[in-house]
Scaffold this active site. Structure first.
Site, PDB file in Angstrom:
ATOM      1  CG  ASP A   1      -0.236  -0.502   2.502  1.00 33.28           C
ATOM      2  OD1 ASP A   1       0.967  -0.220   2.682  1.00 33.28           O
ATOM      3  OD2 ASP A   1      -0.888  -1.190   3.293  1.00 33.28           O
TER       4      ASP A   1
ATOM      5  CG  ASN B   1      -8.903  -1.836  12.169  1.00 34.46           C
ATOM      6  OD1 ASN B   1      -7.929  -2.444  11.706  1.00 34.46           O
ATOM      7  ND2 ASN B   1      -9.410  -0.764  11.585  1.00 34.46           N
TER       8      ASN B   1
ATOM      9  CG  HIS C   1      -5.823  -2.573   8.981  1.00 30.38           C
ATOM     10  ND1 HIS C   1      -5.928  -1.498   9.830  1.00 30.38           N
ATOM     11  CD2 HIS C   1      -4.491  -2.704   8.739  1.00 30.38           C
ATOM     12  CE1 HIS C   1      -4.723  -1.005  10.086  1.00 30.38           C
ATOM     13  NE2 HIS C   1      -3.839  -1.734   9.435  1.00 30.38           N
TER      14      HIS C   1
ATOM     15  CD  GLU D   1      -8.759   0.800   7.883  1.00 34.24           C
ATOM     16  OE1 GLU D   1      -8.723  -0.148   8.687  1.00 34.24           O
ATOM     17  OE2 GLU D   1      -8.135   1.851   8.069  1.00 34.24           O
TER      18      GLU D   1
END
Length: 258
Positions: free
Chosen positions: A63, A132, A134, A139
């Site tokens: 990314d 979380n 990811h 996400e």
């Protein structure tokens, strides 16, 4: 999945580095998927001490932030160059990072996804995991079929990444990330994590239901996924004793199983 529980962060790095070493030795022109963030750093540090020929190895970053200068110290182009290319001696022309400053971000994302396929695909994809759940910047709510694309970052992720910036307000709001569908096409996945703050996410990814609300749970669908974690990150797994067993039975000198 293969779950490997080791003592500490340094051992996570050494074990995962050994898997990458095996890949590069067996395939000198290997294509590696490169993760950023703090979790993969011990892996790259451990690889630095290995006598590997990186001449023909290619790499694709997971990314990149949108609208951050490529030379910014916290752009992933800079991180990959500093922690992977310069540290290990890869050919920088063979290491690719999404263009987060392209005039047409959607086109840049599609081109990046296509470039991965043109190489024949990723041989080993290194992954971290966010608190979380990811992976990359996929996400919660990301489709398991998603391709490389522009995505918004959650407040949770921006807060977690603010430690790399002067304040959370400097953390970009958007990114280009490989999609879960792109990631799952890699021939092997190696996910690394350490620390108690990752324990809940690891447990959800490894033992929880496969759900888009925990994107890392997608690794349960992959035929060759290895999770390398330290004792702290394994703390909330319910089957720790099972994971610590050898992959195949061990026989004593008399031939009995033990």
């Amino acid at each position: 999945m293969e779950i490997v529980i080791v003592k500490d962060r340094a051992m996570v790095g050494r074990h995962a580095a050994g898997l990458i070493e095996q890949t590069v030795k067996s395939r000198p022109a290997a294509v590696l998927g490169l993760a950023t963030g703090s979790s993969p750093l011990p892996v790259y540090e451990a690889l630095e001490g290995k006598n590997l020929d990186w001449t023909d190895v290619s790499g694709f970053a997971l990314d990149e932030y949108v609208d951050i200068p490529a030379r910014h110290p916290q752009s992933y182009a800079s991180v990959i160059r500093r922690e992977v290319v310069d540290r290990l001696g890869l050919d920088g022309r063979r290491v690719h990072v999404p263009d987060g400053r392209a005039s047409d971000l959607d086109a840049a994302a599609r081109q990046f996804d296509g470039a991965i396929r043109e190489t024949g695909g990723v041989d080993l994809q290194l992954l971290g995991i966010g608190t979380n759940g990811h992976v990359g910047f996929n996400e919660p709510g990301s489709s398991f079929a998603s391709r490389t694309r522009v995505a918004a970052l959650t407040a949770n992720t921006r807060e977690a990444n603010s430690r790399f910036f002067d304040s959370v307000h400097q953390v970009p709001t958007h990114c280009i990330t490989q999609g879960l569908g792109t990631i799952l096409e890699a021939r092997r996945l190696v996910l690394v994590a350490d620390g108690t703050h990752k324990a809940e996410a690891v447990a959800r990814a490894v033992e929880g239901p496969v759900t888009s609300m925990c994107p890392a749970s997608a690794i349960q669908l992959h035929p060759w996924a290895t999770v390398v974690i330290d004792e702290a990150a394994a703390a909330k797994l319910t089957m720790q004793d099972y994971y610590r067993q050898p992959a195949s039975p061990v026989r004593t000198e008399t031939g009995a199983l033990r």
